[in-house]
Design a protein around this motif. Structure first.
Motif, mmCIF file in Angstrom:
data_model
loop_
_atom_site.group_PDB
_atom_site.id
_atom_site.type_symbol
_atom_site.label_atom_id
_atom_site.label_comp_id
_atom_site.label_asym_id
_atom_site.label_seq_id
_atom_site.Cartn_x
_atom_site.Cartn_y
_atom_site.Cartn_z
ATOM 1 N N GLY A 214 9.667 11.543 -26.836
ATOM 2 C CA GLY A 214 8.882 12.539 -26.120
ATOM 3 C C GLY A 214 9.327 13.960 -26.399
ATOM 4 O O GLY A 214 9.825 14.276 -27.471
ATOM 5 N N LEU A 215 9.148 14.821 -25.402
ATOM 6 C CA LEU A 215 9.632 16.194 -25.486
ATOM 7 C C LEU A 215 11.069 16.231 -24.986
ATOM 8 O O LEU A 215 11.489 15.374 -24.214
ATOM 9 N N GLN A 216 11.812 17.224 -25.399
ATOM 10 C CA GLN A 216 13.206 17.342 -24.985
ATOM 11 C C GLN A 216 13.289 17.754 -23.510
ATOM 12 O O GLN A 216 12.400 18.419 -22.985
ATOM 13 N N LYS B 215 1.071 25.683 -14.882
ATOM 14 C CA LYS B 215 2.456 26.054 -15.170
ATOM 15 C C LYS B 215 2.881 25.453 -16.501
ATOM 16 O O LYS B 215 2.548 24.308 -16.805
ATOM 17 N N ILE B 216 3.635 26.233 -17.259
ATOM 18 C CA ILE B 216 4.170 25.780 -18.533
ATOM 19 C C ILE B 216 5.661 26.106 -18.541
ATOM 20 O O ILE B 216 6.045 27.246 -18.285
ATOM 21 N N VAL B 217 6.486 25.095 -18.807
ATOM 22 C CA VAL B 217 7.934 25.308 -18.898
ATOM 23 C C VAL B 217 8.302 25.294 -20.377
ATOM 24 O O VAL B 217 7.946 24.356 -21.104
ATOM 25 N N ILE B 218 9.004 26.346 -20.798
ATOM 26 C CA ILE B 218 9.380 26.500 -22.203
ATOM 27 C C ILE B 218 10.882 26.741 -22.305
ATOM 28 O O ILE B 218 11.517 27.201 -21.353
ATOM 29 N N GLY B 219 11.445 26.390 -23.458
ATOM 30 C CA GLY B 219 12.878 26.585 -23.645
ATOM 31 C C GLY B 219 13.198 27.037 -25.054
ATOM 32 O O GLY B 219 12.466 26.742 -25.994
ATOM 33 N N ASN B 220 14.300 27.770 -25.177
ATOM 34 C CA ASN B 220 14.816 28.076 -26.506
ATOM 35 C C ASN B 220 16.325 27.996 -26.478
ATOM 36 O O ASN B 220 16.935 27.798 -25.435
ATOM 37 N N SER B 221 16.925 28.109 -27.645
ATOM 38 C CA SER B 221 18.364 27.942 -27.821
ATOM 39 C C SER B 221 18.745 26.500 -27.459
ATOM 40 O O SER B 221 19.497 26.237 -26.521
ATOM 41 N N PHE B 222 18.193 25.569 -28.258
ATOM 42 C CA PHE B 222 18.393 24.142 -28.044
ATOM 43 C C PHE B 222 19.853 23.762 -28.283
ATOM 44 O O PHE B 222 20.500 24.252 -29.200
ATOM 45 N N ILE B 223 20.365 22.847 -27.461
ATOM 46 C CA ILE B 223 21.742 22.355 -27.570
ATOM 47 C C ILE B 223 21.667 20.961 -28.196
ATOM 48 O O ILE B 223 21.232 19.994 -27.569
ATOM 49 N N ASP B 224 22.099 20.864 -29.450
ATOM 50 C CA ASP B 224 21.933 19.631 -30.235
ATOM 51 C C ASP B 224 22.505 18.387 -29.576
ATOM 52 O O ASP B 224 21.945 17.293 -29.729
ATOM 53 N N GLU B 225 23.595 18.499 -28.842
ATOM 54 C CA GLU B 225 24.219 17.306 -28.265
ATOM 55 C C GLU B 225 23.336 16.615 -27.228
ATOM 56 O O GLU B 225 23.575 15.460 -26.877
ATOM 57 N N TYR B 226 22.303 17.297 -26.739
ATOM 58 C CA TYR B 226 21.404 16.708 -25.741
ATOM 59 C C TYR B 226 20.110 16.164 -26.339
ATOM 60 O O TYR B 226 19.202 15.764 -25.615
ATOM 61 N N TYR B 227 20.026 16.138 -27.663
ATOM 62 C CA TYR B 227 18.819 15.644 -28.324
ATOM 63 C C TYR B 227 18.546 14.190 -27.927
ATOM 64 O O TYR B 227 19.442 13.350 -27.920
ATOM 65 N N LYS B 228 17.295 13.914 -27.593
ATOM 66 C CA LYS B 228 16.834 12.550 -27.304
ATOM 67 C C LYS B 228 15.656 12.263 -28.218
ATOM 68 O O LYS B 228 14.758 13.083 -28.354
#
Length: 173
Positions: A121-123, A105-118
């Motif tokens: 590691g991976l977001q 399984k691979i979980v992918i995302g797009n349309s990143f929300i800048d306020e949640y940037y850490k």
């Protein structure tokens, strides 16, 4: 740990970033005579990959390398190119079109929300508006689960100061 350069996935014409993966390696550069070495803490692996899902198959399209300790042999009959202005990566293999026989399984995302940037590691999944779980068997896409509503609920719970951890039954959160 420094935020990591994510692998990217082109799916249905949209570019996504890797969020989570059930097992590694999806691509093993050692099998191709490469020994990636990191040159920057933003890419501990020393390489990153651009994948594409085409005709339900997982294909390696582009391979980025910081450097290799064993030289730069051809990958799927493609020669390496040295980048004119290297940054994190100094070399790239383009148009590789290598079938990756990944099962998992691979979980992918797009349309990143800048306020949640850490900056480590991976977001996290909830930092993206669109989140998909892709399920592969021997490189063939067999199922897609859209988790976009789930991550929206997590963000709402976080903003309302309720407990978002009830969603942690998902292996990828």
């Amino acid at each position: 740990m420094t935020a990591q350069v994510p692998d990217t996935y082109l799916y249905e014409g949209k570019k996504y970033s890797l969020i989570a993966i059930s097992k590694r390696p999806r691509f093993n550069p050692l099998k191709y005579g490469l020994d990636p070495q990191w040159t920057c803490t933003a890419c501990w692996d020393g390489y990153a990959v651009d994948y594409s899902i085409e005709n339900s198959q997982l294909l390696l399209k582009r391979l980025w390398l910081s450097k290799s300790g064993t030289g730069y042999p051809d990958v799927n009959c493609v020669k390496v190119k040295e980048l004119e202005k290297p940054g994190i990566f100094g070399y790239v293999y383009e148009d590789v079109n290598l079938l990756v026989k990944y099962t998992g399984k691979i979980v992918i995302g797009n349309s990143f929300i800048d306020e949640y940037y850490k900056h480590m590691g991976l977001q996290r999944a909830w930092a993206y508006n669109n989140v998909l779980e892709l399920i592969f068997e021997k490189g063939r896409l067999v199922d897609v689960i859209d988790h976009s509503e789930t991550v929206q609920k997590i963000r709402e719970e976080m903003e309302s100061e309720k407990n978002p951890y009830e969603y942690l039954e998902h292996w990828w959160i």
